[in-house]
Design an enzyme around this catalytic site. Structure first.
Site, PDB file in Angstrom:
ATOM      1  CB  THR A   1      -0.835  -0.032   1.298  1.00 40.94           C
ATOM      2  OG1 THR A   1      -1.756  -1.113   1.231  1.00 40.94           O
ATOM      3  CG2 THR A   1      -1.587   1.266   1.543  1.00 40.94           C
TER       4      THR A   1
ATOM      5  CB  VAL B   1     -14.106  -2.018   1.464  1.00 46.41           C
ATOM      6  CG1 VAL B   1     -13.526  -0.660   1.830  1.00 46.41           C
ATOM      7  CG2 VAL B   1     -14.948  -1.915   0.190  1.00 46.41           C
ATOM      8  N   GLY B   2     -10.888  -2.633   2.396  1.00 44.58           N
ATOM      9  CA  GLY B   2      -9.955  -2.689   3.520  1.00 44.58           C
ATOM     10  C   GLY B   2      -9.965  -1.414   4.336  1.00 44.58           C
ATOM     11  CG  ASP B   3      -6.276  -0.415   6.116  1.00 40.42           C
ATOM     12  OD1 ASP B   3      -6.227  -1.308   5.241  1.00 40.42           O
ATOM     13  OD2 ASP B   3      -5.326   0.350   6.366  1.00 40.42           O
TER      14      ASP B   3
ATOM     15  CG  HIS C   1      -4.341  -8.144   7.722  1.00 39.41           C
ATOM     16  ND1 HIS C   1      -5.073  -8.618   8.783  1.00 39.41           N
ATOM     17  CD2 HIS C   1      -4.903  -8.681   6.612  1.00 39.41           C
ATOM     18  CE1 HIS C   1      -6.023  -9.416   8.335  1.00 39.41           C
ATOM     19  NE2 HIS C   1      -5.935  -9.471   7.027  1.00 39.41           N
TER      20      HIS C   1
HETATM   21  N1  GLY Z   1      -3.914  -2.041   4.115  1.00 38.07           N
HETATM   22  C1  GLY Z   1      -4.396  -2.376   2.846  1.00 38.07           C
HETATM   23  C2  GLY Z   1      -5.482  -3.360   2.860  1.00 38.07           C
HETATM   24  O1  GLY Z   1      -5.496  -4.249   3.685  1.00 38.07           O
HETATM   25  O2  GLY Z   1      -6.340  -3.265   2.028  1.00 38.07           O
END
Ligand code: GLY
Length: 319
Positions: A176, A205-207, A229
């Site tokens: 990222t 959808v992530g963080d 993560h």
């Molecule tokens: N930090 C990026 C994701 O997990 O989507």
């Protein structure tokens, strides 16, 4: 770990970028270093010419989205259907304005679309089809999804189709990207962009686009961009948690360490963060083996990947 602090009252512009936390394969180290340096210098160029923090972080992230070595824009990892779906957020610390997009396809620079969400809509987050429609209305060109796919991400996707593969472990080394900055007016901003996790479910959808998790910016405290993560970052709302620790009086370094420690002990998560405040102090911290980062302040470029790494190069030797 790396950090810097202001030596006088005048705010000196600062930019810090990251290219993701995880474990970087040695053969890619030079390319990652070159990528974050280019991004930091691109953002700093805007700041040093009187540009604002939001424009600087957007530019730095665009440079990394265009770089195939990072997991954002061109080079994004593939979802379980073999397609690129990307998330991004941008935030201005001056007025807490922010814009984000999630699960967007077929555009080169999700961070530009996030900025348009911030500036041209009454909303904070657009997703999927609605985000695509908005992109078209704003004149952002639609590109074939395949043009965002690199050989490396396709290979990784194929490898993770095999039974017993671990998508979280295979994410390591795929970064990222993010940036935080303070401009000469003392305004802070953050931007973060990602292709997410390899072989994630379609629509996951992530963080990154979630305000407070993938990033947060408030002139009264500072700005943070996170990497790691997503599901664990979201559980502790990592960016805002670090700013909360700063509000309670911790230094940037202490707050970043405390936030990462809390994520480790509470949900067994590892990651990395970059932080600035409006006084021009900054830090880059990570609990993973590696995080690629670069910072520019006082016409001096700093860069690292390993814990304790801090390459320092005066800009006079580069430009
Ligand atoms: N930090 C990026 C994701 O997990 O989507």
């Amino acid at each position: 770990m790396a950090s810097g602090s202001s030596q006088c009252n005048k705010i000196k512009p600062v930019i810090v970028v990251h290219g993701g936390a995880g474990a970087v394969m040695q053969e890619y180290e030079d390319r990652y270093r070159a990528g974050v340096k280019k991004a930091a210098l691109g953002g700093y160029d805007i700041l040093k010419n009187g540009g604002d923090a939001v424009t600087a972080v957007e530019e730095a992230v665009v440079i990394m989205e265009d770089d195939p070595h990072f997991n954002a824009g061109y080079g994004s990892v593939l979802n379980e259907e073999g397609e690129v779906e990307m998330d991004a957020i941008i935030m201005s610390g001056k007025d807490l304005a922010s814009g984000a997009v999630s699960a967007v396809r077929c555009i080169a620079n999700p961070i530009k679309l996030a900025r348009l969400v911030m500036e041209k809509t009454d909303h904070l987050l657009l997703t999927d089809r609605g985000a695509s429609q908005f992109a078209k209305l704003q004149g952002i060109p639609e590109i074939p999804g395949e043009t965002l796919i690199t050989e490396r991400s396709r290979e990784r996707w194929k490898k993770n189709q095999k039974p017993g593969s671990n998508p979280v472990a295979s994410q390591l080394g795929l970064g990222t990207v993010g940036a935080v900055a303070v401009d000469s007016e003392g305004n802070v901003a953050c931007a973060t962009s990602t292709g997410g996790l390899t072989n994630k479910m379609a629509g996951r959808v992530g963080d990154t686009p979630c305000i407070g998790s993938g990033g947060y910016a408030d002139n009264n405290i500072g700005a943070v961009s996170t990497t790691g993560h997503g599901e664990t970052i979201m559980k502790v709302v990592l960016a805002r948690l670090i700013l909360h620790y700063m509000e309670r009086g911790m230094s940037l370094e202490e707050a970043a360490d405390e936030g990462l420690k809390y994520m480790k002990t509470r949900v067994d998560g590892s990651g990395g963060v970059i932080v600035v405040n409006s006084a021009g102090e900054w830090t880059a911290k990570f609990s993973t083996k590696h995080m690629t980062w670069a910072a520019v302040k006082d016409d001096c470029l700093q860069c690292g990947i390993h814990q304790g790494d801090n390459e320092i190069v005066p800009l006079s030797e580069i430009l």
